[in-house]
Write a protein that holds these residues in place. Structure first.
Motif, short mmCIF file in Angstrom:
data_model
loop_
_atom_site.label_atom_id
_atom_site.label_comp_id
_atom_site.label_asym_id
_atom_site.label_seq_id
_atom_site.Cartn_x
_atom_site.Cartn_y
_atom_site.Cartn_z
N SER A 37 0.84 -1.21 0.00
CA SER A 37 0.00 0.00 0.00
C SER A 37 0.86 1.25 0.00
O SER A 37 0.45 2.31 -0.51
CB SER A 37 -0.92 0.01 1.22
N GLY A 38 2.07 1.15 0.58
CA GLY A 38 2.96 2.31 0.62
C GLY A 38 3.45 2.71 -0.76
O GLY A 38 3.63 3.90 -1.04
N VAL A 39 3.69 1.72 -1.63
CA VAL A 39 4.11 2.04 -2.99
C VAL A 39 3.02 2.86 -3.69
O VAL A 39 3.28 3.87 -4.36
CB VAL A 39 4.42 0.76 -3.79
N MET A 40 1.78 2.42 -3.51
CA MET A 40 0.66 3.11 -4.15
C MET A 40 0.44 4.50 -3.56
O MET A 40 0.30 5.49 -4.29
CB MET A 40 -0.61 2.27 -4.02
N SER A 41 0.44 4.60 -2.23
CA SER A 41 0.15 5.88 -1.59
C SER A 41 1.27 6.89 -1.81
O SER A 41 1.02 8.08 -2.02
CB SER A 41 -0.11 5.69 -0.10
N GLU A 42 2.53 6.43 -1.79
CA GLU A 42 3.64 7.35 -2.02
C GLU A 42 3.67 7.85 -3.46
O GLU A 42 4.07 8.99 -3.73
CB GLU A 42 4.97 6.67 -1.66
N MET A 43 3.25 7.00 -4.39
CA MET A 43 3.16 7.43 -5.77
C MET A 43 2.12 8.54 -5.93
O MET A 43 2.36 9.56 -6.58
CB MET A 43 2.81 6.23 -6.66
N VAL A 44 0.97 8.35 -5.29
CA VAL A 44 -0.08 9.37 -5.35
C VAL A 44 0.35 10.64 -4.63
O VAL A 44 0.12 11.76 -5.12
CB VAL A 44 -1.39 8.81 -4.75
N ALA A 45 1.02 10.49 -3.49
CA ALA A 45 1.48 11.67 -2.75
C ALA A 45 2.46 12.48 -3.58
O ALA A 45 2.42 13.73 -3.57
CB ALA A 45 2.12 11.24 -1.44
N ALA A 46 3.36 11.80 -4.30
CA ALA A 46 4.32 12.52 -5.13
C ALA A 46 3.63 13.25 -6.27
O ALA A 46 4.00 14.38 -6.62
CB ALA A 46 5.36 11.54 -5.69
N ALA A 47 2.61 12.62 -6.85
CA ALA A 47 1.89 13.27 -7.95
C ALA A 47 1.09 14.47 -7.46
O ALA A 47 1.02 15.50 -8.14
CB ALA A 47 0.96 12.26 -8.62
N MET A 48 0.50 14.37 -6.26
CA MET A 48 -0.25 15.50 -5.71
C MET A 48 0.68 16.61 -5.22
O MET A 48 0.37 17.79 -5.36
CB MET A 48 -1.11 15.02 -4.53
N ASN A 49 1.80 16.23 -4.61
CA ASN A 49 2.80 17.17 -4.11
C ASN A 49 2.17 18.25 -3.23
O ASN A 49 2.42 19.44 -3.40
CB ASN A 49 3.58 17.81 -5.26
N SER A 50 1.37 17.83 -2.27
CA SER A 50 0.68 18.79 -1.40
C SER A 50 1.59 19.25 -0.27
O SER A 50 2.34 18.46 0.31
CB SER A 50 -0.57 18.14 -0.80
N ASN A 51 1.49 20.52 0.06
CA ASN A 51 2.14 21.06 1.25
C ASN A 51 1.17 20.88 2.40
O ASN A 51 0.10 21.49 2.43
CB ASN A 51 2.49 22.54 1.06
N CYS A 52 1.52 20.04 3.34
CA CYS A 52 0.61 19.68 4.42
C CYS A 52 0.88 20.45 5.71
O CYS A 52 0.64 19.95 6.81
CB CYS A 52 0.64 18.17 4.65
N GLY A 53 1.38 21.67 5.57
CA GLY A 53 1.51 22.53 6.74
C GLY A 53 0.18 23.11 7.15
O GLY A 53 -0.01 23.49 8.31
N GLY A 54 -0.75 23.20 6.22
CA GLY A 54 -2.06 23.75 6.53
C GLY A 54 -2.87 24.00 5.27
O GLY A 54 -2.61 23.40 4.22
#
Length: 478
Positions: A92-109
């Motif tokens: 699941s980490g491979v899938m979620s990290e791939m999506v996170a990289a594509a979204m590239n969200s700043n999660c400070g707020g």
């Protein structure tokens, strides 16, 4: 003047094919983890990685990632990697990290989906660990950072809001913990200006901290003009997997008006395990703060830890302080109730919550808890096998998932230490198994930390057999 150009691939179809091939290689690596132990990297790896910055393009990158990067991993995905407490990763980490990289969200707020996902993860953890609805939390790099955050909140609770501006002032704060507590606690004391000399190391017995010695140390410091402010309990020590009596510590903290922080880097997640291991965490729900990791016993990819604080108001008051360019608005992207940057030290931060959410939703608490329980069973099996072998001896009881032993108790402590270190090296270099070492009194012992969901009974048996064979070979050569 050259024409401006963007940094996107020139040919998206070609990039898609290259990325698909690389994804296949990543999946192959995970599927074949049993065949991929740690191997020593080549001596010229530094030269191979020296940055030329020539701009070779995505196709060259894909090849280099596959051929020059992936082969030289830590080896912790292998089922006989028992060295240190290293997490092992999930599909699941491979899938979620791939999506996170594509979204590239700043999660400070701000107002976007991954902020709500972080809130959901924290809410879930409140429930698992029995913290109240008013408790707050923030996802961090790991327990080391979470410990700094927790003790900063404890410091503010002891000194008041003025400490954010004036520091410690005339106060000499002291904290109390066990002799085998992780080094991140002393580091946090240093970073927060209190100094590691203000951390009192209390002797430990079979049931954790010596409560009589703890009370005496607190009384002495008060008599000497110090201000005791926190006691740090351990849920899963790094040397042998031991647990403090958290209920006893909670009783003492309440009586002495101290903050109770629990270092649960990996052991806190026994909360999901079967009994008797789950019972080791009894009392964790009474802590004022908890630090733990998802990248250890929850198996998610590095890095992700949690700071969970009972008093959400004091937590936010310790860290909140944004510039005007980060003011909230009634509507739009800046309209968000929860800004993680108000609860920790990072403003710009990646998406740690997505991989945790993905693991929980993919496997469920029951399957994750079962994997944790199986790790404890494997450690128990190893302990039984070691204890049955001639001249090998356990140096600590197998409490949870750590097995600590010496390869030949007939030798002097110095000779045992030398043999144990040599065996750890030989087994690592052969690819048979990875054991680490730890000091137990006068002896440097062998240590197996089993936190790999891939580890099976036969892995334990093979590792112990390899250990026996290596010991025999060294003794023949001596």
């Amino acid at each position: 003047m050259t024409e401006p150009s963007d940094l996107d691939p020139k040919d998206w179809d070609a990039f898609r094919a290259q990325a698909h091939e690389l994804l296949d290689a990543c999946i192959d690596r995970m599927a074949n983890a049993r065949d991929l132990p740690w191997t020593p990297p080549p001596e010229d790896l530094g030269q191979l990685y020296a940055i030329q910055a020539k701009g070779d393009g995505e196709a060259a990158l894909a090849q280099r990632l596959r051929d020059q990067v992936m082969p030289y991993a830590t080896g912790n995905t292998h089922p006989r990697f028992f060295g240190w407490v290293h997490g092992t990763g999930l599909a699941s980490g491979v899938m979620s990290e791939m999506v996170a990289a594509a979204m590239n969200s700043n999660c400070g707020g701000r107002n976007h989906g991954l902020i709500e996902m972080e809130r959901a993860v924290i809410a879930y953890c409140r429930g698992v660990f029995g913290f109240p609805e008013a408790a707050s939390g923030v996802l961090v790099t790991g327990t080391s950072q979470a410990t700094v955050i927790a003790l900063a909140v404890a410091r503010r609770r002891a000194l008041g809001d003025g400490s954010r501006r004036s520091g410690l002032g005339p106060h000499r704060l002291t904290a109390y913990t066990g002799s085998s507590t992780h080094g991140c606690v002393a580091k946090a004391m240093e970073l927060l200006g209190m100094g590691s000399n203000a951390l009192r190391r209390i002797p430990q017995g079979e049931n954790g901290l010596d409560m009589q010695a703890l009370r005496a140390a607190i009384a002495k410091d008060r008599a000497d003009g110090a201000l005791p402010f926190a006691v740090i309990g351990t849920a899963g020590s790094v040397d042998c997997g031991a647990f403090d009596d958290l209920n006893a510590l909670a009783d003492l903290a309440a009586a002495e008006d101290l903050w109770l922080h629990v270092d649960g880097a990996f052991g806190a997640w026994l909360r999901l395990a079967d009994d008797p291991w789950r019972g080791l965490t009894n009392g964790i729900e009474r802590a004022d703060s908890l630090a733990c990791d998802f990248h250890k016993w929850m198996y998610v990819p590095y890095d992700c830890g949690l700071a969970l604080i009972r008093d959400g108001h004091t937590h936010r008051a310790t860290f909140a302080g944004r510039g005007s360019y980060l003011d909230e608005t009634a509507r739009g992207l800046a309209a968000a109730e929860y800004w993680p940057c108000d609860y920790g030290v990072d403003l710009s931060r990646g998406s740690r919550a997505l991989k945790v959410w993905a693991a929980l939703e993919t496997y469920g608490a029951a399957r994750l808890g079962q994997a944790i329980s199986e790790n404890c069973r494997r450690a128990g099996e190893m302990g039984t096998q070691i204890a049955a072998l001639p001249h090998m001896a356990l140096l600590a009881p197998v409490i949870s998932n750590l097995c600590v032993f010496t390869a030949d108790e007939r030798l002097t402590p110095q000779q045992q230490s030398a043999l144990n270190i040599r065996l750890s090296e030989e087994l690592q270099l052969s690819g048979a198994a990875v054991f680490s070492t730890v000091r137990m009194g006068e002896i440097t012992a062998l240590r197996a930390a089993i936190v790999n969901h891939r580890t099976r009974p036969e892995d334990v048996t093979q590792a112990v057999a390899a250990l026996q064979a290596a010991r025999a070979a060294l003794q023949r050569a001596a």
